[in-house]
Design a protein around this motif. Structure first.
Motif, PDB file in Angstrom:
ATOM      1  N   ALA A   1       0.853  -1.188   0.000  1.00 33.08           N
ATOM      2  CA  ALA A   1       0.000   0.000   0.000  1.00 33.08           C
ATOM      3  C   ALA A   1       0.890   1.238   0.000  1.00 33.08           C
ATOM      4  CB  ALA A   1      -0.907   0.003   1.225  1.00 33.08           C
ATOM      5  N   ASP A   2       0.463   2.252  -0.711  1.00 31.94           N
ATOM      6  CA  ASP A   2       1.181   3.525  -0.679  1.00 31.94           C
ATOM      7  C   ASP A   2       0.177   4.663  -0.636  1.00 31.94           C
ATOM      8  OD1 ASP A   2       0.205   3.783  -3.253  1.00 31.94           O
ATOM      9  OD2 ASP A   2       2.155   3.705  -4.237  1.00 31.94           O
ATOM     10  N   GLU A   3       0.650   5.882  -0.829  1.00 30.12           N
ATOM     11  CA  GLU A   3      -0.228   7.040  -0.703  1.00 30.12           C
ATOM     12  C   GLU A   3      -1.397   7.021  -1.688  1.00 30.12           C
ATOM     13  OE1 GLU A   3       3.037   7.065  -0.879  1.00 30.12           O
ATOM     14  OE2 GLU A   3       3.939   8.566   0.448  1.00 30.12           O
ATOM     15  N   ALA A   4      -1.280   6.238  -2.747  1.00 26.76           N
ATOM     16  CA  ALA A   4      -2.340   6.194  -3.748  1.00 26.76           C
ATOM     17  C   ALA A   4      -3.513   5.313  -3.315  1.00 26.76           C
ATOM     18  CB  ALA A   4      -1.785   5.672  -5.074  1.00 26.76           C
ATOM     19  N   HIS A   5      -3.361   4.582  -2.226  1.00 21.93           N
ATOM     20  CA  HIS A   5      -4.385   3.630  -1.806  1.00 21.93           C
ATOM     21  C   HIS A   5      -4.985   4.040  -0.470  1.00 21.93           C
ATOM     22  CE1 HIS A   5      -1.669   1.320  -4.491  1.00 21.93           C
ATOM     23  NE2 HIS A   5      -2.818   0.935  -4.986  1.00 21.93           N
ATOM     24  N   ASP A   6      -6.324   3.976  -0.374  1.00 18.53           N
ATOM     25  CA  ASP A   6      -6.940   4.416   0.869  1.00 18.53           C
ATOM     26  C   ASP A   6      -6.658   3.475   2.028  1.00 18.53           C
ATOM     27  OD1 ASP A   6      -8.631   2.295   0.241  1.00 18.53           O
ATOM     28  OD2 ASP A   6     -10.479   3.429   0.492  1.00 18.53           O
ATOM     29  N   LEU A   7      -6.149   2.280   1.745  1.00 14.05           N
ATOM     30  CA  LEU A   7      -5.747   1.377   2.818  1.00 14.05           C
ATOM     31  C   LEU A   7      -4.721   2.053   3.707  1.00 14.05           C
ATOM     32  CD1 LEU A   7      -5.931  -1.530   3.947  1.00 14.05           C
ATOM     33  CD2 LEU A   7      -4.088  -2.161   2.387  1.00 14.05           C
ATOM     34  N   TRP A   8      -3.929   2.901   3.108  1.00 10.63           N
ATOM     35  CA  TRP A   8      -2.887   3.670   3.798  1.00 10.63           C
ATOM     36  C   TRP A   8      -3.486   4.537   4.908  1.00 10.63           C
ATOM     37  CZ3 TRP A   8       2.375   4.040   2.915  1.00 10.63           C
ATOM     38  CH2 TRP A   8       3.028   5.189   3.362  1.00 10.63           C
ATOM     39  N   LEU A   9      -4.699   5.032   4.685  1.00 11.06           N
ATOM     40  CA  LEU A   9      -5.281   6.027   5.585  1.00 11.06           C
ATOM     41  C   LEU A   9      -6.397   5.489   6.472  1.00 11.06           C
ATOM     42  CD1 LEU A   9      -5.499   8.940   2.974  1.00 11.06           C
ATOM     43  CD2 LEU A   9      -3.781   8.637   4.756  1.00 11.06           C
ATOM     44  N   ARG A  10      -6.854   4.273   6.232  1.00  8.16           N
ATOM     45  CA  ARG A  10      -7.972   3.751   7.010  1.00  8.16           C
ATOM     46  C   ARG A  10      -7.586   3.522   8.469  1.00  8.16           C
ATOM     47  NH1 ARG A  10     -10.816  -0.792   3.034  1.00  8.16           N
ATOM     48  NH2 ARG A  10     -11.539   0.675   1.465  1.00  8.16           N
ATOM     49  N   THR A  11      -8.532   3.802   9.352  1.00  2.29           N
ATOM     50  CA  THR A  11      -8.292   3.562  10.770  1.00  2.29           C
ATOM     51  C   THR A  11      -8.518   2.089  11.097  1.00  2.29           C
ATOM     52  OG1 THR A  11     -10.593   3.948  11.393  1.00  2.29           O
ATOM     53  CG2 THR A  11      -9.155   5.882  11.263  1.00  2.29           C
ATOM     54  N   GLU A  12      -8.071   1.691  12.281  1.00  7.59           N
ATOM     55  CA  GLU A  12      -8.291   0.313  12.704  1.00  7.59           C
ATOM     56  C   GLU A  12      -9.779   0.010  12.811  1.00  7.59           C
ATOM     57  OE1 GLU A  12      -6.068  -1.368  15.863  1.00  7.59           O
ATOM     58  OE2 GLU A  12      -4.228  -0.302  15.358  1.00  7.59           O
ATOM     59  N   GLU A  13     -10.577   1.017  13.193  1.00  5.90           N
ATOM     60  CA  GLU A  13     -12.021   0.811  13.297  1.00  5.90           C
ATOM     61  C   GLU A  13     -12.628   0.532  11.925  1.00  5.90           C
ATOM     62  OE1 GLU A  13     -10.358   3.290  14.707  1.00  5.90           O
ATOM     63  OE2 GLU A  13     -10.546   2.744  16.828  1.00  5.90           O
ATOM     64  N   GLU A  14     -12.200   1.287  10.926  1.00 12.44           N
ATOM     65  CA  GLU A  14     -12.701   1.065   9.564  1.00 12.44           C
ATOM     66  C   GLU A  14     -12.288  -0.305   9.046  1.00 12.44           C
ATOM     67  OE1 GLU A  14     -12.825   5.383   7.406  1.00 12.44           O
ATOM     68  OE2 GLU A  14     -10.858   4.623   7.946  1.00 12.44           O
ATOM     69  N   LEU A  15     -11.055  -0.693   9.339  1.00 13.84           N
ATOM     70  CA  LEU A  15     -10.584  -1.999   8.894  1.00 13.84           C
ATOM     71  C   LEU A  15     -11.373  -3.120   9.571  1.00 13.84           C
ATOM     72  CD1 LEU A  15      -6.743  -1.286   9.000  1.00 13.84           C
ATOM     73  CD2 LEU A  15      -8.140  -1.558   6.946  1.00 13.84           C
ATOM     74  N   ALA A  16     -11.637  -2.967  10.867  1.00 14.15           N
ATOM     75  CA  ALA A  16     -12.400  -3.984  11.585  1.00 14.15           C
ATOM     76  C   ALA A  16     -13.804  -4.112  11.012  1.00 14.15           C
ATOM     77  CB  ALA A  16     -12.460  -3.639  13.072  1.00 14.15           C
ATOM     78  N   GLU A  17     -14.370  -3.001  10.570  1.00 15.68           N
ATOM     79  CA  GLU A  17     -15.726  -3.009  10.015  1.00 15.68           C
ATOM     80  C   GLU A  17     -15.817  -3.862   8.758  1.00 15.68           C
ATOM     81  OE1 GLU A  17     -18.893   0.264   8.249  1.00 15.68           O
ATOM     82  OE2 GLU A  17     -17.494   0.876   9.819  1.00 15.68           O
ATOM     83  N   ILE A  18     -14.749  -3.890   7.963  1.00 17.59           N
ATOM     84  CA  ILE A  18     -14.780  -4.719   6.748  1.00 17.59           C
ATOM     85  C   ILE A  18     -14.185  -6.104   6.998  1.00 17.59           C
ATOM     86  CG2 ILE A  18     -14.708  -2.722   5.202  1.00 17.59           C
ATOM     87  CD1 ILE A  18     -11.747  -3.402   4.638  1.00 17.59           C
ATOM     88  N   GLY A  19     -13.784  -6.359   8.238  1.00 20.09           N
ATOM     89  CA  GLY A  19     -13.299  -7.692   8.587  1.00 20.09           C
ATOM     90  C   GLY A  19     -11.817  -7.897   8.365  1.00 20.09           C
TER      91      GLY A  19
END
Length: 218
Positions: A33-51
């Protein structure tokens, strides 16, 4: 939103990373992941929401980059030997060990998404290794070399690792650790093999370059 599972991990990884070389290990290609991908900026809460557990596999951490650099520059450390890449993450160190001539490599990580990420990265580099998805702390499958990058970030984890590493070393295995100054790195019992200035991501670290040491368990 589709709940992310290991079964649909491949599409997610390909959609949220790019194939690139870590700055300190240009010989290796990884889906990162790099600056071009929103994975770079997602919070742990957002990541947990998508599993998705925290995606450590999507970044080339300083300890892993230093360890991979050492292995590529000193292939005799793994040449013809059976290697465990512990807490493998992206598989960077496993790839480096295979490129350096290891006889066989086990890439071990308990994050189920690592199996897909590592498989993609092995394929991108034209090398093969096995994946181990169980907690192998305390086990011994006769590895000749154990490689561990960035593992001393948590006290409870470090307290589990130290006696295991010591027992492996006592029966003759080489244990090499890549570490950029994590809080729970042991203060004794380590021999410095190499020191690198490793470019890292400021979003993840507290600097743009981390002084990273490769240590051998004495």
């Amino acid at each position: 939103m589709t709940k992310l599972t290991p079964n649909n991990a491949k599409k997610f990884i390909l959609d949220n990373t790019a194939l690139m070389a870590p700055p300190h290990v240009p010989e290796v290609l990884l889906h990162l992941a790099d600056e071009a991908h929103d994975l770079w900026l997602r919070t742990e809460e957002e990541l947990a929401e998508i599993g998705l557990p925290p995606p450590f596999w999507a970044f080339a951490w300083a300890g892993g980059q230093g360890l991979a650099r050492y292995v590529l520059d000193h292939p005799e450390a793994v040449l013809g030997r059976r290697v465990l890449d512990f807490a493998s993450g992206s598989g960077l160190v496993a790839v480096a060990a295979m490129k350096a001539g290891a006889a066989a490599v086990i890439a071990a990580d308990i994050d189920p998404f690592c199996e897909t990420a590592i498989a993609l990265n092995l394929d991108a580099n034209g090398v093969e290794a096995q994946f181990l998805g169980t907690d192998c702390v305390g086990t011994d499958d006769g590895w000749d070399v154990v490689l561990a990058g960035d593992v001393f970030y948590d006290k409870a984890f470090a307290d589990r690792l130290l006696p295991w590493f010591a027992s492996l070393r006592a029966r003759g295995a080489e244990v090499l650790v890549g570490d950029p100054g994590r809080a729970y790195l042991p203060r004794t019992g380590l021999q410095s093999l190499a020191v690198y200035q490793v470019p890292v991501t400021r979003v993840l670290e507290d600097a743009e370059v981390k002084r990273t040491t490769v240590w051998r368990l004495a």
